[in-house]
Design a protein around this motif. Structure first.
Motif, PDB file in Angstrom:
ATOM      1  N   GLY A 286      -6.907  11.167  -0.727  1.00 14.50           N
ATOM      2  CA  GLY A 286      -6.322  10.479   0.409  1.00 14.50           C
ATOM      3  C   GLY A 286      -6.106  11.328   1.646  1.00 14.50           C
ATOM      4  O   GLY A 286      -6.208  10.829   2.768  1.00 14.50           O
TER       5      GLY A 286
ATOM      6  N   ASN B 180      -0.336   2.755   7.636  1.00 13.39           N
ATOM      7  CA  ASN B 180      -1.629   3.176   7.093  1.00 13.39           C
ATOM      8  C   ASN B 180      -2.607   3.603   8.195  1.00 13.39           C
ATOM      9  O   ASN B 180      -3.810   3.656   7.958  1.00 13.39           O
ATOM     10  CB  ASN B 180      -2.236   2.072   6.220  1.00 13.39           C
TER      11      ASN B 180
ATOM     12  N   HIS C  35       0.859  -1.191   0.000  1.00 15.36           N
ATOM     13  CA  HIS C  35       0.000   0.000   0.000  1.00 15.36           C
ATOM     14  C   HIS C  35       0.893   1.238   0.000  1.00 15.36           C
ATOM     15  O   HIS C  35       1.873   1.303   0.729  1.00 15.36           O
ATOM     16  CB  HIS C  35      -0.867  -0.018   1.264  1.00 15.36           C
ATOM     17  N   PHE C  36       0.568   2.224  -0.843  1.00 11.84           N
ATOM     18  CA  PHE C  36       1.410   3.431  -0.863  1.00 11.84           C
ATOM     19  C   PHE C  36       1.375   4.100   0.513  1.00 11.84           C
ATOM     20  O   PHE C  36       0.463   3.850   1.314  1.00 11.84           O
ATOM     21  CB  PHE C  36       0.997   4.395  -1.986  1.00 11.84           C
ATOM     22  N   GLU C  37       2.368   4.926   0.758  1.00 16.64           N
ATOM     23  CA  GLU C  37       2.432   5.655   2.038  1.00 16.64           C
ATOM     24  C   GLU C  37       2.578   7.141   1.762  1.00 16.64           C
ATOM     25  O   GLU C  37       3.351   7.539   0.890  1.00 16.64           O
ATOM     26  CB  GLU C  37       3.668   5.285   2.853  1.00 16.64           C
ATOM     27  N   ARG C  38       1.887   7.931   2.537  1.00 17.57           N
ATOM     28  CA  ARG C  38       2.082   9.386   2.493  1.00 17.57           C
ATOM     29  C   ARG C  38       1.989   9.872   3.939  1.00 17.57           C
ATOM     30  O   ARG C  38       0.924   9.789   4.563  1.00 17.57           O
ATOM     31  CB  ARG C  38       1.005  10.048   1.620  1.00 17.57           C
TER      32      ARG C  38
ATOM     33  N   TYR D  72      -3.150  21.319  -0.510  1.00 16.78           N
ATOM     34  CA  TYR D  72      -4.224  20.536  -1.134  1.00 16.78           C
ATOM     35  C   TYR D  72      -5.273  21.457  -1.755  1.00 16.78           C
ATOM     36  O   TYR D  72      -6.473  21.288  -1.583  1.00 16.78           O
ATOM     37  CB  TYR D  72      -4.830  19.548  -0.137  1.00 16.78           C
TER      38      TYR D  72
ATOM     39  N   ARG E 188      -8.209   4.619  11.395  1.00 16.70           N
ATOM     40  CA  ARG E 188      -8.142   5.689  10.401  1.00 16.70           C
ATOM     41  C   ARG E 188      -9.541   5.963   9.869  1.00 16.70           C
ATOM     42  O   ARG E 188     -10.444   5.105   9.959  1.00 16.70           O
ATOM     43  CB  ARG E 188      -7.218   5.331   9.240  1.00 16.70           C
TER      44      ARG E 188
ATOM     45  N   CYS F 242      -4.052   9.469  -3.438  1.00 17.07           N
ATOM     46  CA  CYS F 242      -3.609  10.781  -2.982  1.00 17.07           C
ATOM     47  C   CYS F 242      -3.991  11.802  -4.046  1.00 17.07           C
ATOM     48  O   CYS F 242      -3.839  11.544  -5.250  1.00 17.07           O
ATOM     49  CB  CYS F 242      -2.104  10.785  -2.748  1.00 17.07           C
TER      50      CYS F 242
ATOM     51  N   LYS G  36      -5.257   9.409   9.303  1.00 14.66           N
ATOM     52  CA  LYS G  36      -4.677   8.225   9.960  1.00 14.66           C
ATOM     53  C   LYS G  36      -4.505   8.497  11.447  1.00 14.66           C
ATOM     54  O   LYS G  36      -4.490   9.636  11.881  1.00 14.66           O
ATOM     55  CB  LYS G  36      -3.323   7.893   9.326  1.00 14.66           C
TER      56      LYS G  36
ATOM     57  N   ASP H 211      -0.873  11.888  15.017  1.00 17.49           N
ATOM     58  CA  ASP H 211       0.570  12.021  14.788  1.00 17.49           C
ATOM     59  C   ASP H 211       0.984  13.484  14.963  1.00 17.49           C
ATOM     60  O   ASP H 211       0.156  14.345  15.259  1.00 17.49           O
ATOM     61  CB  ASP H 211       0.938  11.528  13.377  1.00 17.49           C
TER      62      ASP H 211
ATOM     63  N   TRP I  33      -8.430  10.947   4.448  1.00 15.66           N
ATOM     64  CA  TRP I  33      -8.483   9.652   5.127  1.00 15.66           C
ATOM     65  C   TRP I  33      -7.524   9.722   6.332  1.00 15.66           C
ATOM     66  O   TRP I  33      -6.464   9.106   6.342  1.00 15.66           O
ATOM     67  CB  TRP I  33      -8.053   8.529   4.204  1.00 15.66           C
TER      68      TRP I  33
ATOM     69  N   HIS J  10       3.057  13.068   6.628  1.00 18.82           N
ATOM     70  CA  HIS J  10       3.528  14.458   6.746  1.00 18.82           C
ATOM     71  C   HIS J  10       4.550  14.593   7.863  1.00 18.82           C
ATOM     72  O   HIS J  10       5.278  15.577   7.921  1.00 18.82           O
ATOM     73  CB  HIS J  10       2.338  15.386   7.004  1.00 18.82           C
TER      74      HIS J  10
HETATM   75  N1  MTE Z   1      -3.251  11.334   8.411  1.00 15.83           N
HETATM   76  C1  MTE Z   1      -2.344  11.747   9.303  1.00 15.83           C
HETATM   77  N2  MTE Z   1      -2.695  11.751  10.594  1.00 15.83           N
HETATM   78  N3  MTE Z   1      -1.112  12.156   8.937  1.00 15.83           N
HETATM   79  C2  MTE Z   1      -0.731  12.163   7.611  1.00 15.83           C
HETATM   80  O1  MTE Z   1       0.412  12.529   7.313  1.00 15.83           O
HETATM   81  N4  MTE Z   1      -1.440  11.797   5.284  1.00 15.83           N
HETATM   82  C3  MTE Z   1      -2.621  11.919   4.448  1.00 15.83           C
HETATM   83  C4  MTE Z   1      -3.664  10.888   4.822  1.00 15.83           C
HETATM   84  N5  MTE Z   1      -3.879  10.859   6.234  1.00 15.83           N
HETATM   85  C5  MTE Z   1      -1.675  11.766   6.642  1.00 15.83           C
HETATM   86  C6  MTE Z   1      -2.941  11.325   7.102  1.00 15.83           C
HETATM   87  C7  MTE Z   1      -2.363  11.814   3.039  1.00 15.83           C
HETATM   88  S1  MTE Z   1      -1.793  13.211   2.277  1.00 15.83           S
HETATM   89  C8  MTE Z   1      -2.690  10.706   2.320  1.00 15.83           C
HETATM   90  S2  MTE Z   1      -2.564  10.673   0.640  1.00 15.83           S
HETATM   91  C9  MTE Z   1      -3.140   9.485   2.971  1.00 15.83           C
HETATM   92  O2  MTE Z   1      -3.203   9.619   4.379  1.00 15.83           O
HETATM   93  C10 MTE Z   1      -2.189   8.349   2.641  1.00 15.83           C
HETATM   94  O3  MTE Z   1      -2.603   7.185   3.272  1.00 15.83           O
HETATM   95  P1  MTE Z   1      -1.634   5.929   3.291  1.00 15.83           P
HETATM   96  O4  MTE Z   1      -0.310   6.392   3.852  1.00 15.83           O
HETATM   97  O5  MTE Z   1      -2.316   4.911   4.113  1.00 15.83           O
HETATM   98  O6  MTE Z   1      -1.482   5.504   1.861  1.00 15.83           O
END
Ligand code: MTE
Length: 474
Positions: A305, A292, A150-153, A331, A297, A203, A310, A259, A308, A155
């Motif tokens: 994304g 993720n 699964h991709f990760e993003r 965004y 989440r 994303c 996390k 986070d 969503w 911050h």
């Molecule tokens: N939620 C939190 N708490 N912190 C984050 O950095 N990144 C967001 C979102 N939720 C993020 C977050 C972004 S920009 C995206 S695209 C998705 O989570 C990525 O989810 P994934 O890492 O499970 O693919």
């Protein structure tokens, strides 16, 4: 196959789907794993990004040939002239004791698949904790993304939160919005009746590097901020009802992550009322992976994304958008007139051919299955058309079942490559009738300086040599 394939020549077999095609003739070399050498990645680390495009252009022509070494013809040659030793000789695996059960208490992919991993795009970000890793779409089947790919993003990096210490608070921005504000433990949430649904997450910045021109060579980097899972959890609506939320007065909710990034996003209440927005703890049959959002989440089907959230720790019910930093100044979409568009959350209808795709090499003429993914944040995919001549002629692709709302849909089309240059494209249409735009159409409305929501038609150019490159057609 009725008889063994003699060496040096393929057994002719006419594929019923492509008259005249030899189903065993076309072969494909995998895409290179990285398009920059370790040296070049080092240069990016030192802040030299300017040479990236030049490297990519060189890589597009050369890396595929260099990856495995040797000429395409040599790589395509089948087994030894005396007969295929892999058929004629006893194999080690057929004549020895295998590994015991539970040798890997948590199963791992075959060592032969170790190249199929998520990867960070060199030069995209300076700090790995605030970066992206991309899903290797070119190597996946069906619609579900294995959780480890699964991709990760993130911050501010990812955390592996102790679930016994994780809390979810639900409150109102004014007392009358939520009668009984509550704090839930994971145990409280996991006692409630669960729902499981399959959805894609993309994303908003996916394909964002390609707004101005081609920037990266493989589908992993052009489209790999995209994954799809079966999520399990509790509808947010249910939790709000338990807390006595006034769902008539409420207009928005704010979702807040636990986070260090202070990730907060405004979600329109209509999405919550539809029952689709989910407070999820499960992903593909097990708990969410820490990367993720473990243990909790938000799942917001169809929406980019970033919403969503996390490591979800708080939901606030309110009556106006919150203008949080990740929706007021990040965004947002830079429009051609210099203004920014905010709150453009829905991921519009989009598709991409994942094979053959950039960086791969067609090793000889003949039969290939064109394979790809389509998705829409507004519902189910209705059809996908594929062109092999850059959009002059289109053929309707087959959609693999299941075809679900706000979920990836796999499409395929049989293709007999005649060895001449080709331009492969896919164009998706969703159930609302929205047709995926060409680059020219999208740029007319959105310009070229945006980052987010690029859903243009992707083109892969197949050269006479068989090399597949990323190009753009307006
Ligand atoms: N939620 C939190 N708490 N912190 C984050 O950095 N990144 C967001 C979102 N939720 C993020 C977050 C972004 S920009 C995206 S695209 C998705 O989570 C990525 O989810 P994934 O890492 O499970 O693919």
């Amino acid at each position: 196959m009725s008889k063994l394939r003699p060496t040096g020549e393929a057994t002719p077999r006419t594929d019923p789907l492509v008259p005249g095609a030899d189903a065993l003739s076309g072969r494909l070399r995998r895409a290179p794993e990285n398009f920059l050498t370790p040296d070049e990645i080092g240069q990016v680390g030192k802040g030299r990004r300017d040479f990236l495009r030049a490297s990519f252009l060189a890589a597009a022509g050369a890396t595929a040939m260099a990856t495995l070494g040797g000429s395409a013809a040599a790589a395509a040659a089948p087994a030894d002239a005396a007969g295929d030793p892999d058929i004629l000789n006893p194999t080690p695996w057929g004549s020895s004791l295998g590994q015991p059960v539970a040798a890997n208490p948590y199963g791992l992919p075959s060592k032969h698949e170790r190249g199929l991993v998520r990867r960070q795009s060199p030069g995209l970000t300076q700090v790995a904790a605030a970066s992206v890793s991309f899903t290797p779409l070119q190597g996946l089947f069906g619609i579900i993304t294995p959780s480890g790919l699964h991709f990760e993003r993130h911050h501010q990096g990812w955390q592996d939160i102790d679930p016994t210490r994780h809390r979810l608070m639900i409150n109102g921005s004014r007392p009358e919005f939520v009668k009984t504000p509550r704090v839930y433990t994971m145990d409280d949430i996991m006692r409630l009746p669960p729902v499981s649904r399959m959805h894609f997450i993309e994303c908003g910045a996916n394909t964002g590097m390609e707004w101005g021109n081609v920037a990266v060579p493989t589908v992993q980097y052009t489209h790999g901020m995209l994954s799809c899972s079966e999520f399990t959890g509790v509808p947010l609506r249910t939790l709000l009802e338990y807390c006595g939320a006034d769902l008539k007065a409420a207009k928005f909710v704010l979702a807040e992550g636990g986070d260090g990034s202070s990730m907060t996003r405004t979600i329109p209440i209509e999405l919550v009322l539809s029952g689709e927005v989910m407070v999820a703890y499960g992903q593909n049959g097990e708990m969410l992976r820490p990367e993720n959002g473990y243990p909790l989440r938000l799942v917001v089907p169809g929406v980019q994304g970033v919403s969503w959230v996390k490591w979800l720790r708080r939901i606030e019910v309110g009556d106006r958008p919150y203008a949080a930093k990740d929706e007021a100044v990040h965004y947002i979409d830079l429009m051609p007139d210099g203004q920014h568009r905010q709150y453009s959350s829905i991921q519009e209808c989009k598709s991409v051919i994942t094979s053959p795709s950039g960086g791969q090499t067609l090793l000889d003429k003949g039969y290939f299955t064109i394979n790809g993914l389509a998705w829409s944040g507004r519902g189910a995919i209705k059809r996908v058309d594929v062109s092999v001549d850059g959009g002059i002629n289109w053929t309707q692709a087959t959609l693999q079942t299941p075809v679900l709302s706000k979920c990836l849909t796999r499409f395929t089309l049989p293709w007999n490559w005649d060895g001449r240059p080709a331009l492969l494209q896919s164009r998706a249409v969703d159930e609302t009738g929205f047709v995926q735009p060409a680059y020219g159409q999208l740029r007319t409305v959105r310009g070229t300086r945006s980052i987010y929501h690029n859903n243009a038609i992707q083109t892969w150019q197949v050269a006479e040599s068989g090399d597949v490159n990323n190009v753009q057609i307006l």
